[in-house]
Design an enzyme around this catalytic site. Sequence first.
Site, PDB file in Angstrom:
ATOM      1  N   GLY A  83       0.830  -1.203   0.000  1.00 33.99           N
ATOM      2  CA  GLY A  83       0.000   0.000   0.000  1.00 33.99           C
ATOM      3  C   GLY A  83       0.866   1.254   0.000  1.00 33.99           C
ATOM      4  CB  SER A 182       3.753  -3.748  -3.320  1.00 36.95           C
ATOM      5  OG  SER A 182       3.534  -2.477  -3.859  1.00 36.95           O
ATOM      6  CE1 TYR A 183       6.129   2.750   1.250  1.00 38.15           C
ATOM      7  CE2 TYR A 183       5.517   1.598   3.280  1.00 38.15           C
ATOM      8  CZ  TYR A 183       6.129   2.670   2.636  1.00 38.15           C
ATOM      9  OH  TYR A 183       6.750   3.651   3.373  1.00 38.15           O
ATOM     10  CG  ASP A 419       5.726  -4.476 -11.176  1.00 38.41           C
ATOM     11  OD1 ASP A 419       4.806  -3.717 -11.515  1.00 38.41           O
ATOM     12  OD2 ASP A 419       6.326  -4.396 -10.088  1.00 38.41           O
ATOM     13  CG  HIS A 472       3.147  -4.811  -8.340  1.00 45.16           C
ATOM     14  ND1 HIS A 472       4.416  -4.294  -8.185  1.00 45.16           N
ATOM     15  CD2 HIS A 472       2.453  -4.464  -7.218  1.00 45.16           C
ATOM     16  CE1 HIS A 472       4.485  -3.647  -7.029  1.00 45.16           C
ATOM     17  NE2 HIS A 472       3.315  -3.746  -6.427  1.00 45.16           N
TER      18      HIS A 472
END
Length: 495
Positions: A83, A182-183, A419, A472
């Site tokens: 996020g 991701s984050y 990605d 991703h």
Amino acid sequence: MAKTSLVLYKILVYYLSFVALTYSAPETALITQIPGFSGTFPSKHYSGYVTIDENHGRNLFYYFVESEGNPSKDPVVLWLNGGPGCSSFDGFIYEHGPFNFEAPKTQESLPILHLNPYSWSKVSSIIYLDSPAGVGFSYSKNQTDYITGDLKTATDTHVFLLKWFQLYPEFLSNPFFIAGESYAGVYVPTLASEVVKGIDAGTKPIVNFKGYLVGNGVTDEVFDGNALVPFAHGMGLISDELFEEVQNECRGNFYNPLSDACDGKLSEVDKNIAGLNIYDILEPCYHGTEMWDNAAVKIRLPSSFRQLGETDRPLPVRKRMFGRAWPFRAPVRDGIVPTWPQLLNSVSVPCTDDEVAYSWLNDAAVRKAIHAAEESIVGSWELCTDKIAFDHDAGSMIKYHKNLTARGYRALIFSGDHDMCVPFTGSEAWTRSVGYKIVDKWRPWTSNGQVAGYTQGYENNLTFLTIKGAGHTVPEYKPREAFDFYSRFLAGKPI
């Protein structure tokens, strides 16, 4: 008499401590059935809340899936989505959870659940955690807790782990890993660092931490920021001429243009890639909120394109992927990181088809079955929330990776190679920059008899891995291949 009382008191404290450590998993957390699934669970499932701050009423929600293999010996893995502000049910429902979700036939009906043949719970027990408070089903009674950041999130999650292992002490001796994407490229190493500090300090219970996995993870402002241009050129998205012009004008600094000429060339790059799906350049990009039209796609695209990168996944990858993670063709810098709802002034993530997750997790019967708080307490479940104000205050993750791997903890840095959000070129570059000796030279790795990507291994158990044709969220695009590298890494086998 006083001495006798003191001795009895110490015995009582010791006894209570022993009881706490030998306490079996709380039966109130056991999930016995779940709406949408009519079969038999292949392993035990538990879910509920761990209160990490009694005074504030800060509660983190978890869903725990025991291993379908040998839960008393198999690794325990904590899974974190990114996020910041996105729920780890993203991974549970769309990536590597125990179920495959079939879209509901009508708006009134629930999704139908089937067992996932590539569930990561086949070889490990997994804790899916909504973190920080304010995300998914996690909440606090004190609204100030929704002002948070990297360091506070890591500390809170460490507290969660210690309390969770007190609830489930039978898993304390199992190898423990942390994983995310991701984050969570920030969440994972910062949390791992807190865990190691706790081990060094002798904080009880002692976690049997072995290593971590990061997929397409945010890592470093410079490496992430400079990754896009080489990626675009290598993928044939920009011409040789434009690539040379950008190199000449920007002198290798693609993320922070220091001249108008450089800025102009980067704008040309952006124009060339603007129409692509940022999360997978092979997937069609959908604009607006129109529904997927299979017929139109079949007419518009040749069969060779439709099958490009195809794998045996149960449902098509979500069609509208925009807004699921930072960064949006830009590095994450120190300071406030707005969530997508905040950035775009909406209450939901735009252009993302999460109807399956939204309809299932907001059903009252489902929430009761998985012991989630009622909507009156925690609100409706959202993929990504706008409740939190999040500060990126941990800086570059490279120093964390160096410290952890130098201590002997195993690290797998994996990247879906299509990605464009966090391109593999950045991950490849920063892993090389650590300066470790190459012990496993760049080579292909295989899954199901096919080349599934490429890998390079470094000393101190640092491994970089690409997954061919994946976007991703790697397990969403390539479930079989993801299960293969995950299984081998946990078992300590060559990938």
